[in-house]
Design an enzyme around this catalytic site. Sequence first.
Site, mmCIF file in Angstrom:
data_model
loop_
_atom_site.group_PDB
_atom_site.id
_atom_site.type_symbol
_atom_site.label_atom_id
_atom_site.label_comp_id
_atom_site.label_asym_id
_atom_site.label_seq_id
_atom_site.Cartn_x
_atom_site.Cartn_y
_atom_site.Cartn_z
ATOM 1 N N ARG A 65 4.545 6.748 19.410
ATOM 2 C CA ARG A 65 3.445 7.589 19.109
ATOM 3 C C ARG A 65 2.712 7.356 17.752
ATOM 4 O O ARG A 65 3.545 7.256 16.914
ATOM 5 C CB ARG A 65 4.013 9.226 19.030
ATOM 6 C CG ARG A 65 4.581 9.320 20.206
ATOM 7 C CD ARG A 65 5.146 10.955 20.500
ATOM 8 N NE ARG A 65 5.746 11.213 21.782
ATOM 9 C CZ ARG A 65 6.492 12.096 21.701
ATOM 10 N NH1 ARG A 65 6.509 13.309 21.136
ATOM 11 N NH2 ARG A 65 7.179 12.434 23.150
ATOM 12 N N ARG A 77 10.982 12.079 11.935
ATOM 13 C CA ARG A 77 9.456 11.808 12.541
ATOM 14 C C ARG A 77 9.374 10.131 12.582
ATOM 15 O O ARG A 77 9.257 9.510 11.427
ATOM 16 C CB ARG A 77 8.324 12.509 11.776
ATOM 17 C CG ARG A 77 8.388 13.720 12.022
ATOM 18 C CD ARG A 77 6.957 14.434 11.620
ATOM 19 N NE ARG A 77 7.149 15.941 11.812
ATOM 20 C CZ ARG A 77 6.354 16.455 13.187
ATOM 21 N NH1 ARG A 77 5.929 15.637 14.027
ATOM 22 N NH2 ARG A 77 6.375 17.786 13.196
ATOM 23 N N GLU A 123 14.156 20.432 16.444
ATOM 24 C CA GLU A 123 13.754 20.483 17.949
ATOM 25 C C GLU A 123 14.288 19.144 18.506
ATOM 26 O O GLU A 123 13.561 17.991 18.056
ATOM 27 C CB GLU A 123 12.285 20.465 18.154
ATOM 28 C CG GLU A 123 11.771 20.635 19.546
ATOM 29 C CD GLU A 123 10.519 20.278 19.894
ATOM 30 O OE1 GLU A 123 10.149 19.510 20.813
ATOM 31 O OE2 GLU A 123 9.576 20.747 19.087
ATOM 32 N N SER A 181 12.140 19.894 24.459
ATOM 33 C CA SER A 181 11.161 20.846 24.725
ATOM 34 C C SER A 181 11.048 21.015 26.460
ATOM 35 O O SER A 181 10.647 20.025 26.963
ATOM 36 C CB SER A 181 9.739 20.391 24.350
ATOM 37 O OG SER A 181 9.091 21.674 24.168
ATOM 38 N N ARG A 193 16.616 13.013 16.399
ATOM 39 C CA ARG A 193 16.990 13.971 15.865
ATOM 40 C C ARG A 193 18.376 14.683 16.256
ATOM 41 O O ARG A 193 19.156 15.046 15.470
ATOM 42 C CB ARG A 193 16.149 15.138 16.340
ATOM 43 C CG ARG A 193 14.537 14.732 15.534
ATOM 44 C CD ARG A 193 13.505 15.796 15.947
ATOM 45 N NE ARG A 193 12.375 15.503 15.163
ATOM 46 C CZ ARG A 193 11.295 16.234 15.528
ATOM 47 N NH1 ARG A 193 11.456 17.455 15.975
ATOM 48 N NH2 ARG A 193 9.980 15.922 14.912
#
Length: 429
Positions: free
Chosen positions: A269, A284, A356, A359, A397
């Site tokens: 990404r 990130r 997080e 999701s 994470r």
Amino acid sequence: MLDIALIRKTPDEIKARLAGRAGDWTAQIDAVLRCDSQRRQAETKLQQLQADRNRISKEIGAKKKAGEDTSEIEAQVRGFGEDMKRLNEETTALDTEQRDLLLGIPNVPHEQCPVGTDAAANPELRAWGAKPAFTFQPKSHLDLGAKHSLFDFDRATKIAGPAFTCYTGPGARLERALVNFLLDTHTRPHTQTQGGGYTEIAPPLLVNAEALIGTTQLPKFADQLYHCPEDGLYLVPTAEVPVTNLHRDEILKMEQLPLRYTAYTPCFRREAGAAGLGTRGLIRMHQFDKVELVKICHPSQSMAELESLTADAEKILQALGLHYRIIELCTGDLGFGSTKTYDIEVWAPGQGAYLEVSSCSNFADYQARRMALRFKDEHGKNQFCHTLNGSGTALARLYVALLENHQQPDGSITIPEPLRPYFGAEKIG
């Protein structure tokens, strides 16, 4: 994308349900309705011309058989051909315009989705476990990684640039152990619960634009994708893209449903967040590993499948002894294609914050319409499937939480018991 027939039938209801989302979608709905009206009018004219040409062609045949002159009526038919060509071009252009407009409209939130403008309105549904109580000041994963030589940001930056890392030594072994542990947990049926049993997929890491349109990354999020324009391909931002598209343009048998897939891929990404607090280290990244869970199911079962999907992701954190909480996203924080989403956030003591790690979303028939993914129901009618996905989980994470939660006073890191057969040791350090 949304069903144009539903928008046409209940435009005010669609506008009202989209009003809870960020942005104003009223003008977009009105635009797609205008385009739809023009397209249908052009199609009606085209169909009428086709019917008239067929009728007159029969008259020409009858007149020729009777020896009558048909030159005038044949000229009329040739004029029909020019008009039909123009209307064909018009309907094709309007079809494209209508599809482009529909691709730009998000999914409608589920009726039970909490209403709110942003993440501050997301309710916490439940939590598992408790935050660890340390007798010392817990270190961040950056400090722990440096102490044990688990990863190397400097050399990765030299090779690729910022927001990349090289896992090294025991750090690389831990990453590999986590991937295998996650895949085994999700593919082997759980003996005491109704989870597990996903079919493992090893998909391509490059996908075409049609696949990204199907899962909603295109056209809206094009700036976040790594693109190889010479080949017309994109690096996968998540395994959701290739795995959900496995059955694109297919009509499944109802007895095949539900389909449950899991896949490990690196994810790529461009958007790695703004520099500063919360973006240092592994939190990130432009490239990170993830094990994804995907479901394709009957519409009547999708909400139940969302609950079981979330529970499957939770089992990972429970097995690793990590405290987490479940957040339901409100209408204003909902992802573009989702109708209902649960976020799983794990506690990271070195950050003093929740991260997080999954999701879990139900897209209803929104993605399936883009992909023409259908099943034949008990009456022999083709219906759109419902699709769901969730991280099972995102490893960067999870890696952070594992290091920070299981650190010891001497700086060593205890490996949770279920992970030890994969890692090959009881601790790091």
